[in-house]
Design a protein around this motif. Sequence first.
Motif, mmCIF file in Angstrom:
data_model
loop_
_atom_site.group_PDB
_atom_site.id
_atom_site.type_symbol
_atom_site.label_atom_id
_atom_site.label_comp_id
_atom_site.label_asym_id
_atom_site.label_seq_id
_atom_site.Cartn_x
_atom_site.Cartn_y
_atom_site.Cartn_z
ATOM 1 N N VAL A 40 -31.373 -7.853 -14.647
ATOM 2 C CA VAL A 40 -31.163 -9.259 -14.993
ATOM 3 C C VAL A 40 -31.009 -9.421 -16.495
ATOM 4 N N ASN A 41 -31.912 -8.818 -17.243
ATOM 5 C CA ASN A 41 -31.918 -9.003 -18.697
ATOM 6 C C ASN A 41 -30.760 -8.295 -19.387
ATOM 7 N N ARG A 42 -30.402 -7.129 -18.908
ATOM 8 C CA ARG A 42 -29.355 -6.348 -19.564
ATOM 9 C C ARG A 42 -27.946 -6.739 -19.130
ATOM 10 N N SER A 43 -27.799 -7.159 -17.870
ATOM 11 C CA SER A 43 -26.460 -7.382 -17.314
ATOM 12 C C SER A 43 -26.183 -8.830 -16.934
ATOM 13 N N LEU A 44 -27.052 -9.403 -16.107
ATOM 14 C CA LEU A 44 -26.761 -10.725 -15.556
ATOM 15 C C LEU A 44 -26.725 -11.809 -16.626
ATOM 16 N N ILE A 45 -27.727 -11.825 -17.493
ATOM 17 C CA ILE A 45 -27.802 -12.897 -18.489
ATOM 18 C C ILE A 45 -26.650 -12.824 -19.492
ATOM 19 N N PRO A 46 -26.372 -11.668 -20.105
ATOM 20 C CA PRO A 46 -25.213 -11.624 -21.011
ATOM 21 C C PRO A 46 -23.902 -11.976 -20.310
ATOM 22 N N ALA A 47 -23.746 -11.539 -19.049
ATOM 23 C CA ALA A 47 -22.514 -11.844 -18.316
ATOM 24 C C ALA A 47 -22.365 -13.338 -18.090
#
Length: 289
Positions: free
Chosen positions: A148-155
């Motif tokens: 979530v923190n590395r991929s979902l939020i920045p995306a």
Amino acid sequence: MAHGQDSGKTYHLECSGEALITSRAHATPEHITLFAGCFCPFVQRVWITLEHLGIDYKVMLVVFYYEVDPYKKPAELLEISPKGLVPAITLSSFSPPRALNESTVIIDFLEELATSDTKRSSHTTESLFPPRSDPYARALVRLQADNVNRSLIPAFYRYLQAQDEAKQVEGARGFVDALQGLVTLFERAEREGYTQHGLWHDRGSLSYADVMAAPWLFRATNVLKHYRGFVLPEGDRFRAYIDRLLDHPAFKRTCSTEKLYLDSYERYAFNRPNTSQVANAINAGTALP
């Protein structure tokens, strides 16, 4: 392309709907003070944690929900959060009072605090994690949260801030890929027999990863839908998961009305200069603050 024209709407300073009821119920300062912005998803995941873990508001640790304008940073916020970012909490049970910032750090602290306290409210007696006797299961939940923190939020932010059509198409694909990455981790845990923690399972309990993801999955259903025409992926399991997550009582108690989110995120949708430190980081291609 972005929905309509930039109307110049700005962020709200006070929550609404169920969130307003909840905030007013915790308006008396006690042992824990939460510094918050009403539209901030990083704040919301801390707030969900407070509501879900059932720390006794009246007897043990009464939470004072203190809303601030995070773009006009008061001195008391800067003292406890060097970047002036919310969320942050102060702990007046210490002398002198102590403080913590960063949403993941605060959530970890609250989890430790709640699971070591036997005098909790009736909301729940469960942890956001599997028992300490199963460190592998706990690690799987942390892997999900890390995604979530590395991929979902920045995306999410790359998609919302993209201005030309090609970049928006690319952003949509990136966000869907991030969602699929999270689902893949949920399915991995399921294959390995871990079904009690996480709302991916119809009998599962709210997990650390669910709390991490919930604010952005929620904003995908209103902010991304309104400004980018986004529709969440199909699939009975995925849609059932979203329904369970967004219908969870602790989550619902922290939600404002849709207008607050649409108004507050217009500046992201049109990528106005200096919208936030998060938006600036996305534009610069650097790590989120």
